[in-house]
Write a protein that holds these residues in place. Sequence first.
Motif, short mmCIF file in Angstrom:
data_model
loop_
_atom_site.label_atom_id
_atom_site.label_comp_id
_atom_site.label_asym_id
_atom_site.label_seq_id
_atom_site.Cartn_x
_atom_site.Cartn_y
_atom_site.Cartn_z
N HIS A 1 0.82 -1.21 0.00
CA HIS A 1 0.00 0.00 0.00
C HIS A 1 0.85 1.25 0.00
CE1 HIS A 1 -4.24 -1.08 0.33
NE2 HIS A 1 -3.80 -2.20 0.81
N VAL A 2 2.03 1.18 0.64
CA VAL A 2 2.89 2.36 0.64
C VAL A 2 3.53 2.54 -0.73
CG1 VAL A 2 5.02 3.29 1.56
CG2 VAL A 2 3.34 2.33 3.08
N LEU A 3 3.93 1.42 -1.36
CA LEU A 3 4.62 1.55 -2.63
C LEU A 3 3.69 2.01 -3.73
CD1 LEU A 3 7.04 -1.46 -2.61
CD2 LEU A 3 7.56 0.93 -2.34
N TYR A 4 2.44 1.64 -3.63
CA TYR A 4 1.47 2.11 -4.62
C TYR A 4 0.40 2.89 -3.87
CZ TYR A 4 3.84 -1.44 -7.28
OH TYR A 4 4.80 -2.19 -7.87
N PRO A 5 0.67 4.13 -3.51
CA PRO A 5 -0.26 4.83 -2.62
C PRO A 5 -1.56 5.18 -3.31
CG PRO A 5 1.55 6.27 -3.22
CD PRO A 5 1.83 4.96 -3.84
N ARG A 6 -2.63 4.61 -2.80
CA ARG A 6 -3.96 5.00 -3.22
C ARG A 6 -4.66 5.48 -1.97
NH1 ARG A 6 -3.37 -0.07 -5.16
NH2 ARG A 6 -4.36 -0.79 -3.26
N LYS A 7 -5.78 6.13 -2.15
CA LYS A 7 -6.52 6.56 -0.97
C LYS A 7 -7.24 5.35 -0.38
CE LYS A 7 -7.23 11.41 -1.55
NZ LYS A 7 -6.30 11.82 -0.53
N SER A 8 -6.59 4.66 0.51
CA SER A 8 -7.27 3.52 1.12
C SER A 8 -7.08 3.60 2.62
CB SER A 8 -6.70 2.21 0.60
OG SER A 8 -5.56 1.88 1.36
N ASN A 9 -7.87 2.81 3.32
CA ASN A 9 -7.86 2.90 4.77
C ASN A 9 -7.08 1.80 5.45
OD1 ASN A 9 -9.09 5.16 5.59
ND2 ASN A 9 -11.16 4.34 5.49
N THR A 10 -6.40 0.98 4.66
CA THR A 10 -5.80 -0.20 5.27
C THR A 10 -4.79 0.15 6.34
OG1 THR A 10 -5.97 -1.18 3.11
CG2 THR A 10 -4.74 -2.39 4.76
N LEU A 11 -3.92 1.12 6.02
CA LEU A 11 -2.90 1.46 7.01
C LEU A 11 -3.53 2.02 8.27
CD1 LEU A 11 -0.53 1.06 5.01
CD2 LEU A 11 0.39 3.13 5.93
N LEU A 12 -4.64 2.74 8.09
CA LEU A 12 -5.22 3.39 9.25
C LEU A 12 -6.05 2.42 10.06
CD1 LEU A 12 -6.26 6.79 7.74
CD2 LEU A 12 -4.37 6.29 9.21
N ARG A 13 -6.76 1.51 9.38
CA ARG A 13 -7.69 0.66 10.10
C ARG A 13 -6.95 -0.41 10.89
NH1 ARG A 13 -11.09 -0.88 5.88
NH2 ARG A 13 -9.63 -2.61 5.71
N ASP A 14 -6.08 -1.14 10.20
CA ASP A 14 -5.37 -2.21 10.89
C ASP A 14 -3.94 -1.77 11.11
OD1 ASP A 14 -6.80 -4.15 8.31
OD2 ASP A 14 -7.67 -3.66 10.26
N TRP A 15 -3.75 -0.82 11.99
CA TRP A 15 -2.39 -0.32 12.17
C TRP A 15 -1.59 -1.32 12.97
CZ3 TRP A 15 -0.77 0.06 17.12
CH2 TRP A 15 -1.76 0.17 18.10
N ASP A 16 -0.31 -1.38 12.69
CA ASP A 16 0.59 -2.13 13.55
C ASP A 16 1.93 -1.44 13.51
OD1 ASP A 16 2.77 -3.89 11.93
OD2 ASP A 16 0.97 -3.58 10.76
N LEU A 17 2.76 -1.70 14.48
CA LEU A 17 4.05 -1.01 14.54
C LEU A 17 5.21 -1.93 14.22
CD1 LEU A 17 3.57 1.31 17.62
CD2 LEU A 17 3.54 1.89 15.24
N TRP A 18 4.92 -3.17 13.74
CA TRP A 18 6.02 -4.07 13.37
C TRP A 18 6.79 -3.52 12.19
CZ3 TRP A 18 7.93 -7.43 16.41
CH2 TRP A 18 7.12 -8.16 17.29
N GLY A 19 6.03 -3.08 11.18
CA GLY A 19 6.69 -2.57 9.97
C GLY A 19 7.60 -1.41 10.25
#
Lengths: 314, 236
Positions: B75-93
């Motif tokens: 999702h970061v490499l192909y940034p689209r307006k999506s909620n994935t990073l916000l909804r299921d956040w984690d700090l492993w990455g």
Amino acid sequence: LPKHACVPYSFSVEFEEASDLLAETPDAATTSGSNQLTPQGHVAVAVDSGGSYGAEEEVEESDRTALLQEEKQQPGFWTFGYYQSFFDVDTSQVLDRIRGSLLPRPGHNFVRHHLRNRPDLYGPFWICATLAFVLAVTGNLTLVLAQRRDPSIHYSPQFHKVTVAGVTIYCYVWLVPLALWAFLRWRKGVRERMGPYTFLETVCVYGYSLFVFIPTVVLWLIPVPWLQWLFGGLALALSAASLVFTLWPVVREDTRAVVAVLLSTVVLLHALLAVGCKFYFFQPLPLAHPAPPTQAASLSPDLPPPPTSRAHTT
Amino acid sequence: MAKAAESSGDPGTTPPRPLFAGLSDISISQDIPVEGEITIPMRSHIREFDSSTLNESVQNTIMRDLKAVGKKFMHVLYPRKSNTLLRDWDLWGPLILCVTLALMLQRSSIDSEKDGGPQFAEVFVIVWFGAVTITLNSKLLGGNISFFQSLCVLGYCILPLTVAMLVCRLVLLAEPGPINFMVRFFVVIVMFAWSIVASTAFLADSQPPNRKALAIYPVFLFYFVISWMILTFTPQ
């Protein structure tokens, strides 16, 4: 009866608000101000009894309730909302304040016209952060450019300078306004016309006045010494003028000696910061003996580069 | 109840009636409907889920988390307006990226104390405290994003710069010279722009409309500093 219950609170709050208003608007005559206080106290009590008063009292009543609303919403310092009130600015307001600090005019008080007594912490904090990083980055760039001309200079990223820059600038923008604010409050008794600035307003003035150094530091990349001193002098003049024009209305009624000493101390500290940064971050010394982190101009720029066997090129 | 007591008090002759047998004889008021179904539709499903994560192999657990992290990388490499990073956040990455970046950026031990690149701890502190400061700033300005969601987005958007660091390390193995520098400069600039675009796509909507620039500027400064550290890295 809720109206009667809240009368004492409203009266004392109102007194403080009125005295603050008087401090801020020196042109308002004190006599009419004191007349405003007592009738309003009576108005608050007598409204319930249905007395017929003129429209003027009703306008004052609505002003009073508006003031009460604002006063009641002041949160305690342990809540997040308290700190949010210091970041209550829009992009256009921040840009306007930056513009105001870049172009100081003698009658144009920064605090009154641009801050409008609503200081923010966004400007000072991020201007200081930007200035610290720009200083470190351009100091490093100067070394790179110097090494291109003279390959015997040893290049290194000099990361510790970021820490020094950050600590210096933040201490300056917090400690010097603290001292200035304390001094002005101590001399408050001499002044009749205008109250001193709050601590945050002083921090704001200092923070925004440092903005002019950001483009100056970038321009210091040009390796012509007299041009560097010219730019530095211009930036210092603009910045110090902005400070002096803001402080002048507050210290105007003080004795001449105090005024002279205060203003010259302010300008001197500012000049010391500028010159110290110039010498510490922009000396392309060959770094066999790195420059000591002092702010006094004790470094001589004519140190001959000792030959070093660890010359690297990037 | 009386009948049950009577019958239980009669020993030997008849087998004791089971307890509460007489309850069925009690008549409840007829106008309260007490029929219906009591089912918990998710119940069996939850029980399956619980036992599956307890009993699954370690490989399954790790692969599931890695897949989640990998999905967010995409999702970061192909940034689209999506909620994935916000909804299921984690700090492993962000942790993986920060440790990788700090390991690659740290100066070697033979370098002197005063000059040289940043230590491991300095890079770590800059990344995490920078992210925390930007998050606090956006919350103080009135943004409606949560603290960890913002940390997650800022940490994941360091991915392009980590890729740039890898590329720079490889390029530095070749001979030094102006072309070497130009290649590294170009790569770092492109990845810096990519990071800014990616984080803006996720963060910009959560700010009030007349303060978006105020919230995005610190992000710009943050990635600029990291890019500067990558560009000035010299292997000793």
